[in-house]
Motif scaffolding. Sequence first.
Motif, short mmCIF file in Angstrom:
data_model
loop_
_atom_site.label_atom_id
_atom_site.label_comp_id
_atom_site.label_asym_id
_atom_site.label_seq_id
_atom_site.Cartn_x
_atom_site.Cartn_y
_atom_site.Cartn_z
N ASP A 88 -44.44 27.79 42.50
CA ASP A 88 -44.29 28.81 41.46
C ASP A 88 -43.16 29.80 41.74
O ASP A 88 -43.05 30.82 41.10
CB ASP A 88 -45.61 29.57 41.26
N GLU B 59 -40.33 31.78 30.52
CA GLU B 59 -39.81 31.51 31.86
C GLU B 59 -38.35 31.09 31.85
O GLU B 59 -37.57 31.49 32.72
CB GLU B 59 -40.66 30.42 32.54
N ALA C 298 -36.00 32.84 34.66
CA ALA C 298 -36.21 32.20 35.96
C ALA C 298 -34.98 32.32 36.86
O ALA C 298 -35.07 32.74 38.02
CB ALA C 298 -36.56 30.72 35.76
N ASP D 284 -43.37 41.29 37.30
CA ASP D 284 -43.85 41.40 35.93
C ASP D 284 -44.13 42.87 35.63
O ASP D 284 -43.93 43.75 36.46
CB ASP D 284 -45.06 40.49 35.69
N PHE E 230 -43.65 31.05 38.33
CA PHE E 230 -42.99 30.15 37.39
C PHE E 230 -43.62 28.77 37.39
O PHE E 230 -44.47 28.45 38.21
CB PHE E 230 -41.50 30.07 37.73
N ALA F 218 -45.83 28.77 30.53
CA ALA F 218 -44.38 28.98 30.68
C ALA F 218 -43.97 30.38 30.26
O ALA F 218 -42.89 30.59 29.71
CB ALA F 218 -43.58 27.93 29.90
N VAL G 164 -44.18 34.80 31.39
CA VAL G 164 -44.44 35.86 32.37
C VAL G 164 -44.80 37.12 31.58
O VAL G 164 -44.21 37.40 30.53
CB VAL G 164 -43.21 36.11 33.25
#
Length: 259
Positions: A112, A206, A210, A225, A233, A238, A240
């Motif tokens: 992740d 994401e 990312a 966040d 991730f 998909a 945040v």
Amino acid sequence: MPGPEDDLALLVRAAQVAGPIALSFWRAQPKAWDKPGDAGPVTEADLAVNDALQTLLTGERPDYGWLSEESEADAARLDARRCFIIDPIDGTRAFIAGQEGFAHSLAVAEGDRIIAAVVHLPAMDLTFTAHADGPALLNGAPIRPSDAGISGARVLTYKSATDPEYWKDGRTPPFRREFRPSLAWRLCLVAQGRFDAALSVRHVWEWDIAAGNLIAERAGAVATDRHGQPMRFNSPRAMVDGMVVAGPRLHGELRAGMA
């Protein structure tokens, strides 16, 4: 298994392929339409770049998962040890308008966490890069975030993020709100120190953040966040839950003021 630096080299090569494809459509009235569900615009350039990236990247790493804004969801990515997370053109509205502020956002997640990242703005000849064991670079030179405090800070966000409901006691902090069209670019501008923070109080996809997340972190910023938790991730949704990206001092001040 390739090292993070090997994956980064592959992403850089892919970005160099994507750039000329996008520019061949840019300011040439590309076909554009709205995606279902009020998901925003897409153009023939987005799809052409996506196809080229998927062919190159999955051809080189066939055991990696694939998550892209412009590809059908594939649950098999959740079982892959590593996964590409791609936004072929981040800032599609800017691209359609003929503006320079669009980017290719390319990342590799292991589990992740992001381990390799490129944000490339072909119309500006800017390439931001990072891998998990190295520095954040802009066109090969190291970058660092600012050490600004909250008073007068230049924060990249949308207008509604300043609404009193998102801040303790209804008090919006004394920062200056500014905007750039690409989320990936916003995170890189913070990593570079040209702006002091990037903020979202809404969920973000994401593929938009990312690559910029790792670049900001490796530059020395704190990227979480909206609750102050590390971004994760290659999740099933998909998405945040918001983002706060800034130098350590400003990150703490923004988080302290958030409702």
